[in-house]
Write a protein that holds these residues in place. Sequence first.
Motif, PDB file in Angstrom:
ATOM      1  N   TRP A   1       4.876   3.697  -4.046  1.00  0.00           N
ATOM      2  CA  TRP A   1       4.884   4.822  -4.957  1.00  0.00           C
ATOM      3  C   TRP A   1       5.723   4.049  -6.015  1.00  0.00           C
ATOM      4  O   TRP A   1       6.552   3.631  -6.469  1.00  0.00           O
ATOM      5  CB  TRP A   1       5.912   5.934  -4.430  1.00  0.00           C
TER       6      TRP A   1
ATOM      7  N   ARG B   1       0.750  -1.109  -0.015  1.00  0.00           N
ATOM      8  CA  ARG B   1      -0.247   0.020   0.056  1.00  0.00           C
ATOM      9  C   ARG B   1       0.627   0.996  -0.200  1.00  0.00           C
ATOM     10  O   ARG B   1       0.331   2.579  -0.818  1.00  0.00           O
ATOM     11  CB  ARG B   1      -1.200   0.289   1.408  1.00  0.00           C
TER      12      ARG B   1
ATOM     13  N   ASN C   1      -1.591   5.668 -12.468  1.00  0.00           N
ATOM     14  CA  ASN C   1      -2.171   5.465 -12.144  1.00  0.00           C
ATOM     15  C   ASN C   1      -2.983   5.523 -11.066  1.00  0.00           C
ATOM     16  O   ASN C   1      -3.037   7.245 -10.837  1.00  0.00           O
ATOM     17  CB  ASN C   1      -0.748   3.759 -11.234  1.00  0.00           C
ATOM     18  N   THR C   2      -3.963   5.025 -10.034  1.00  0.00           N
ATOM     19  CA  THR C   2      -4.487   5.369  -9.511  1.00  0.00           C
ATOM     20  C   THR C   2      -4.507   6.495  -8.575  1.00  0.00           C
ATOM     21  O   THR C   2      -5.057   7.316  -7.888  1.00  0.00           O
ATOM     22  CB  THR C   2      -5.380   4.585  -8.777  1.00  0.00           C
ATOM     23  N   GLY C   3      -3.064   6.291  -8.141  1.00  0.00           N
ATOM     24  CA  GLY C   3      -2.397   7.114  -6.758  1.00  0.00           C
ATOM     25  C   GLY C   3      -2.144   8.158  -7.632  1.00  0.00           C
ATOM     26  O   GLY C   3      -2.671   8.835  -6.679  1.00  0.00           O
TER      27      GLY C   3
ATOM     28  N   GLU D   1      -3.850   9.932 -10.216  1.00  0.00           N
ATOM     29  CA  GLU D   1      -4.680  10.399 -10.267  1.00  0.00           C
ATOM     30  C   GLU D   1      -5.469  11.199  -8.803  1.00  0.00           C
ATOM     31  O   GLU D   1      -6.077  12.166  -8.819  1.00  0.00           O
ATOM     32  CB  GLU D   1      -5.904   9.537 -10.847  1.00  0.00           C
ATOM     33  N   ASN D   2      -4.997   9.844  -8.229  1.00  0.00           N
ATOM     34  CA  ASN D   2      -6.105  11.167  -7.024  1.00  0.00           C
ATOM     35  C   ASN D   2      -5.040  12.196  -6.297  1.00  0.00           C
ATOM     36  O   ASN D   2      -5.532  13.554  -5.724  1.00  0.00           O
ATOM     37  CB  ASN D   2      -5.896   9.944  -6.058  1.00  0.00           C
ATOM     38  N   TRP D   3      -4.056  12.675  -6.359  1.00  0.00           N
ATOM     39  CA  TRP D   3      -2.818  13.074  -5.750  1.00  0.00           C
ATOM     40  C   TRP D   3      -3.139  14.491  -6.936  1.00  0.00           C
ATOM     41  O   TRP D   3      -3.118  15.903  -6.472  1.00  0.00           O
ATOM     42  CB  TRP D   3      -1.340  13.132  -6.081  1.00  0.00           C
ATOM     43  N   ASN D   4      -3.583  14.088  -8.471  1.00  0.00           N
ATOM     44  CA  ASN D   4      -3.389  15.229  -9.352  1.00  0.00           C
ATOM     45  C   ASN D   4      -5.360  15.717  -8.897  1.00  0.00           C
ATOM     46  O   ASN D   4      -5.355  17.197  -9.047  1.00  0.00           O
ATOM     47  CB  ASN D   4      -3.783  14.979 -10.417  1.00  0.00           C
ATOM     48  N   GLY D   5      -6.159  14.813  -8.356  1.00  0.00           N
ATOM     49  CA  GLY D   5      -6.831  15.665  -7.665  1.00  0.00           C
ATOM     50  C   GLY D   5      -6.919  16.557  -6.750  1.00  0.00           C
ATOM     51  O   GLY D   5      -7.625  17.717  -6.888  1.00  0.00           O
ATOM     52  N   ARG D   6      -6.486  16.118  -6.044  1.00  0.00           N
ATOM     53  CA  ARG D   6      -6.650  16.478  -4.358  1.00  0.00           C
ATOM     54  C   ARG D   6      -5.887  18.215  -4.623  1.00  0.00           C
ATOM     55  O   ARG D   6      -6.116  19.083  -3.992  1.00  0.00           O
ATOM     56  CB  ARG D   6      -5.880  16.109  -3.554  1.00  0.00           C
TER      57      ARG D   6
END
Length: 50
Positions: free
Chosen positions: A9, A6, A14-16, A18-23
């Motif tokens: 990095w 988990r 990847n999903t991680g 994309e999550n940081w990009n959105g945040r």
Amino acid sequence: MSDENRNVWSFGFNTGAENWNGRLAMIGFVSALAIELISGQGVLHFFGII
């Protein structure tokens, strides 16, 4: 997903990532909105670009 994988990095799309990009995009949008509300100017005018 196990606990040991988990925190690993991985680079690329990847999903991680994309999550940081959105945040970070949400933080930037709220910051720009706050600058406009506080200063009464657009972001580009506030930083002297226009």
